[in-house]
Motif scaffolding. Sequence first.
Motif, PDB file in Angstrom:
ATOM      1  N   SER A 197       4.213   7.174 -12.126  1.00 21.79           N
ATOM      2  CA  SER A 197       3.077   6.859 -12.977  1.00 21.79           C
ATOM      3  C   SER A 197       1.804   7.549 -12.494  1.00 21.79           C
ATOM      4  O   SER A 197       1.508   7.579 -11.294  1.00 21.79           O
ATOM      5  CB  SER A 197       2.852   5.348 -13.024  1.00 21.79           C
ATOM      6  N   THR A 198       1.045   8.056 -13.449  1.00 23.03           N
ATOM      7  CA  THR A 198      -0.244   8.671 -13.143  1.00 23.03           C
ATOM      8  C   THR A 198      -1.401   7.700 -13.343  1.00 23.03           C
ATOM      9  O   THR A 198      -2.552   8.041 -13.079  1.00 23.03           O
ATOM     10  CB  THR A 198      -0.478   9.905 -14.040  1.00 23.03           C
ATOM     11  N   CYS A 199      -1.083   6.491 -13.810  1.00 22.77           N
ATOM     12  CA  CYS A 199      -2.122   5.479 -14.016  1.00 22.77           C
ATOM     13  C   CYS A 199      -1.512   4.095 -13.840  1.00 22.77           C
ATOM     14  O   CYS A 199      -0.826   3.590 -14.727  1.00 22.77           O
ATOM     15  CB  CYS A 199      -2.743   5.620 -15.405  1.00 22.77           C
ATOM     16  N   GLY A 200      -1.727   3.491 -12.688  1.00 20.07           N
ATOM     17  CA  GLY A 200      -1.145   2.183 -12.431  1.00 20.07           C
ATOM     18  C   GLY A 200       0.343   2.284 -12.191  1.00 20.07           C
ATOM     19  O   GLY A 200       0.821   3.220 -11.536  1.00 20.07           O
ATOM     20  N   ILE A 201       1.083   1.334 -12.729  1.00 18.96           N
ATOM     21  CA  ILE A 201       2.535   1.284 -12.523  1.00 18.96           C
ATOM     22  C   ILE A 201       3.259   1.404 -13.857  1.00 18.96           C
ATOM     23  O   ILE A 201       2.693   1.158 -14.905  1.00 18.96           O
ATOM     24  CB  ILE A 201       2.951  -0.040 -11.849  1.00 18.96           C
ATOM     25  N   ARG A 254       0.845  -1.197   0.000  1.00 19.43           N
ATOM     26  CA  ARG A 254       0.000   0.000   0.000  1.00 19.43           C
ATOM     27  C   ARG A 254       0.882   1.249   0.000  1.00 19.43           C
ATOM     28  O   ARG A 254       1.810   1.356   0.810  1.00 19.43           O
ATOM     29  CB  ARG A 254      -0.931  -0.001   1.216  1.00 19.43           C
ATOM     30  N   ASP A 255       0.592   2.148  -0.914  1.00 20.16           N
ATOM     31  CA  ASP A 255       1.396   3.360  -1.076  1.00 20.16           C
ATOM     32  C   ASP A 255       2.844   3.048  -1.468  1.00 20.16           C
ATOM     33  O   ASP A 255       3.756   3.851  -1.222  1.00 20.16           O
ATOM     34  CB  ASP A 255       1.381   4.210   0.210  1.00 20.16           C
ATOM     35  N   GLY A 256       3.049   1.874  -2.046  1.00 18.41           N
ATOM     36  CA  GLY A 256       4.390   1.499  -2.494  1.00 18.41           C
ATOM     37  C   GLY A 256       4.780   2.256  -3.753  1.00 18.41           C
ATOM     38  O   GLY A 256       3.969   2.951  -4.371  1.00 18.41           O
ATOM     39  N   PRO A 257       6.037   2.129  -4.171  1.00 20.13           N
ATOM     40  CA  PRO A 257       6.536   2.874  -5.330  1.00 20.13           C
ATOM     41  C   PRO A 257       5.890   2.428  -6.639  1.00 20.13           C
ATOM     42  O   PRO A 257       5.625   1.255  -6.852  1.00 20.13           O
ATOM     43  CB  PRO A 257       8.037   2.582  -5.321  1.00 20.13           C
TER      44      PRO A 257
END
Length: 308
Positions: free
Chosen positions: A231-235, A205-208
Amino acid sequence: MNDQAGDVRFEVLDERFEALFAPHIQVERLWTGARWCEGPAWFAAGRYLIWSDIPNDRMMRWDETDGSVSVFRAPANNANGNTVDWQGRLVTCEHLTRRVTRTEHDGSITVLAETFDGKRLNSPNDVIVRSDGSIWFTDPFYGIITDYEGLVQQRELEGCHVYRIDPLTGRIRQMTDDFVQPNGLAFSADEKTLFIADTGATHLRDGPKHIRRFNLGDDGRLYGGDVFATSTCGIHDGIRLDRDGRVWASAFDGVHCYDPDGTLIGKIRIPEIVGNLTFGGRRRNRLFICGTSSIYSVFVFTSGLAMG
């Protein structure tokens, strides 16, 4: 198959992105039928693309000369990342066997890495080859936590790191120690800068969910490690650089393009989660994109760097 993909468009976020395509250029869907496409690698001499379909335990091949798609290898040890070395050989990360291998010109397989300090690797994920012949790969644990993309197995190493294989001795050296889940990686044109994605947000959670930038020192060590883009969408999973230093990164809504200064200048919207990408074609100006179940391509007004 070679059709125009639906719900696909160039999204301009900065005027610098407009110089990279023409309004009439379309994204093409070359093939569909996978469960999770990954690890695209372009073989210039043969004019074909290789990629992995991890859950289906196979590697696929698309031929540019006639558009045909065939199974390149099956079973494939739940192969993930692939690249091409400077001798034109395929280098592959395998989840099931937890190793990095090289396919020789005669089709035989050479194991390049499977342990570090006497312990089995987690599940090698992505790989690149530097011009000095050294092989760099990431080792998150995605392939050993479920039976979907590998096999549930015991972790032996403490963390998840980036490693370098020496081209002369075969010695494996740990290059990082502060990643959660190192994933895609790519060198700059002068090979003095290494970009590495951390996809730790998949399991923390809240990971990079960002790309970091390192300097490669004359002593062979990595320095720096600042966050280049988030990233602004997913990873951001797979990443590639073009000749002008822009970073092209996979994301949940397609491909994100970053200017060398770190500005997100535009996106190529794809109607599937994108796991990886690579440049290919005769002039390396064709971007091949691995959607979840499909392979897409689009021509852009730049060209990708060297291998893969």
